[in-house]
Design an enzyme around this catalytic site. Structure first.
Site, short mmCIF file in Angstrom:
data_model
loop_
_atom_site.label_atom_id
_atom_site.label_comp_id
_atom_site.label_asym_id
_atom_site.label_seq_id
_atom_site.Cartn_x
_atom_site.Cartn_y
_atom_site.Cartn_z
N HIS A 305 0.83 -1.21 0.00
CA HIS A 305 0.00 0.00 0.00
C HIS A 305 0.86 1.26 0.00
O HIS A 305 0.61 2.21 -0.75
CB HIS A 305 -0.93 0.00 1.22
CG HIS A 305 -1.99 -1.05 1.18
ND1 HIS A 305 -1.72 -2.39 1.36
CD2 HIS A 305 -3.33 -0.96 0.99
CE1 HIS A 305 -2.84 -3.08 1.28
NE2 HIS A 305 -3.85 -2.24 1.05
N HIS A 348 -0.24 -2.95 8.85
CA HIS A 348 1.20 -3.10 8.66
C HIS A 348 1.91 -2.57 9.90
O HIS A 348 1.42 -1.66 10.58
CB HIS A 348 1.69 -2.36 7.42
CG HIS A 348 1.51 -3.12 6.14
ND1 HIS A 348 2.35 -4.13 5.75
CD2 HIS A 348 0.56 -3.01 5.18
CE1 HIS A 348 1.95 -4.60 4.59
NE2 HIS A 348 0.86 -3.95 4.23
N ASP A 352 7.43 -1.84 8.23
CA ASP A 352 7.01 -2.12 6.85
C ASP A 352 6.88 -0.82 6.06
O ASP A 352 7.31 -0.74 4.90
CB ASP A 352 5.66 -2.84 6.85
CG ASP A 352 5.69 -4.13 7.66
OD1 ASP A 352 6.79 -4.61 7.95
OD2 ASP A 352 4.60 -4.62 7.99
#
Length: 427
Positions: A305, A348, A352
């Site tokens: 993302h 996340h 990350d």
């Protein structure tokens, strides 16, 4: 010998071929003959001295006294006119025939033409009756465009990105079976989770912002004058990011960060057909959870993302005019908000997001640094960037691009409507 010298001097004085200059105080550049200097009534003492000096000089060098030409008392010696200043005999031979402009042709003036051989150019003379010099230059070689479209390369880059995304999905389908059980292993400690808590709806907001940002990037590319170059750059950079992500998520599997996110049950024995079904299911949902197709867990390091929303901002800010700085700030705010919402939903870990931002920006900046500098497109000991494993792939796609792509946006790509098409060409 003296009679011969006297006769020579007398003839020279009579024909007034021997010239002397007046003293410095006279009109500058005026010229008089010796006969005029000798017989003319002097205006002042300096002219007398000048004539005397000439007599003495000729008398000494010629061993004879300067004879005095005789003129009638009533006749004054002629005054030197402007016409006497010109040379009486021409330097060039008499022209045979004049052209309509009054210019005579000279046979000793030649025409020069350029003869091209394998190594150099040479000038070869050719006779011309009018004396006109002509240089026939070779036809200029047409240069290749600096920014060729190369549509087939864009298509190849799209195919590479497709297979790179398949590699990510295969890695995730495999990692799902290795992710630690949520009952046995809880989420890892994260400072962001401790400070802001958890809100599941943040993932939905984040994915909608990602869709908005990525579609805006495609819109910018379509309306850019060099759309095919920018499109293949987007495909190649996304491909590199997907390849790296498929490796990092596979080698190290972290515990699930969210306690509420739904994950599909594991299968004790997965076949190739099962893996293919998982890949097709995630591919149909474009890897987004809002479609209900992303139910496999374990894709943490690094965040896909974050990768998508950051690369969208970078391309929009790079290829749109600088005067649209408000738009650039808007998409920067969209990227920050999207990442924050992603973290707020605990989809996340913070590590990350940090790794995704670092890898995405560095690959984008390295790629464009190589593309904008022709000197870095050559392998050498000083160019350490050529040691990257994807350098030869980069040379294939960017070898013909001659410098930094200008921000020529917008440029209407379709022939209709004609009004918009003409306006985009004029801008």
């Amino acid at each position: 010998m003296k009679p011969a010298v006297d006769a020579t001097l007398t003839h020279a004085l009579d024909s007034r071929d021997l010239m002397v200059l007046e003293p410095k105080f006279a009109d500058y550049g005026s010229i008089h003959s010796i006969g005029e200097v000798v017989n003319r009534a002097p205006h002042d003492q300096s002219e007398v001295d000048n004539a005397t000096a000439v007599h003495d000089l000729i008398g000494v060098n010629g061993n004879a006294a300067l004879p005095q030409p005789q003129h009638p008392p009533s006749q004054q010696p002629p005054v030197m006119t402007q016409g006497d200043l010109y040379q009486r005999q021409p330097l060039l031979p008499t022209p045979t025939k004049a052209d309509k402009w009054g210019s005579a042709g000279h046979p000793d003036i030649h025409e020069f033409t350029v003869e091209e051989d394998e190594d150099n150019l040479s000038l070869q003379p050719h006779a011309d009756q009018n004396g006109i010099i002509k240089i026939n230059m070779p036809t200029p070689v047409r240069e290749e465009p600096r920014f060729p479209q190369e549509r087939w390369k864009t298509l190849i880059a799209l195919v590479i990105m497709f297979f790179s995304s398949l590699l990510v999905l295969i890695s995730l389908a495999t990692t799902h079976e290795r992710v630690p059980d949520r009952k046995d292993y809880g989420p890892l400690p994260d400072i962001f989770f401790d400070l802001f808590g958890v809100h599941d709806w943040g993932l939905t907001v984040s994915e909608y912002l990602i869709i908005f940002a990525f579609n805006s990037t495609l819109f910018v590319i379509v309306l850019h004058k060099h759309r095919f170059i920018i499109a293949r750059r987007l495909f190649l950079i996304m491909s590199l990011l997907y390849i790296y992500r498929s490796v990092t998520m596979f080698v190290t599997v972290l515990p699930i960060s969210s306690t509420t996110y739904y994950c599909s049950p594991k299968s004790n024995h997965t076949t190739t057909l099962d893996m293919a079904k998982r890949v097709v299911q995630m591919l149909s949902g474009m890897g987004l959870s809002i479609n209900g197709k992303q139910t496999y867990c374990g894709d943490f390091i690094y965040s896909g993302h974050t990768l998508t929303i950051v690369i969208s901002y970078l391309f929009i800010s790079e290829y749109t005019p600088k005067k649209l700085y408000l738009v650039h700030w808007l998409y920067w705010a969209v990227a920050v908000t999207g990442v924050f919402m992603l973290q707020w939903s605990r989809s996340h870990y913070t590590i990350d997001v940090i790794i995704a931002y670092y890898v995405t920006t560095r690959i984008f900046w390295i790629y464009h640094t190589l593309a904008n500098n022709s000197g870095l497109k050559q392998s050498s000991e000083k160019n350490l960037l050529c040691r990257m494993w994807w350098f030869n792939l980069f040379l294939y796609f960017e070898g013909n691009v001659g410098g930094q792509v200008p921000r020529q946006w917008p440029d209407w790509p379709f022939p209709w409507p004609r009004r918009l098409h003409a306006k985009s060409r004029d801008s």
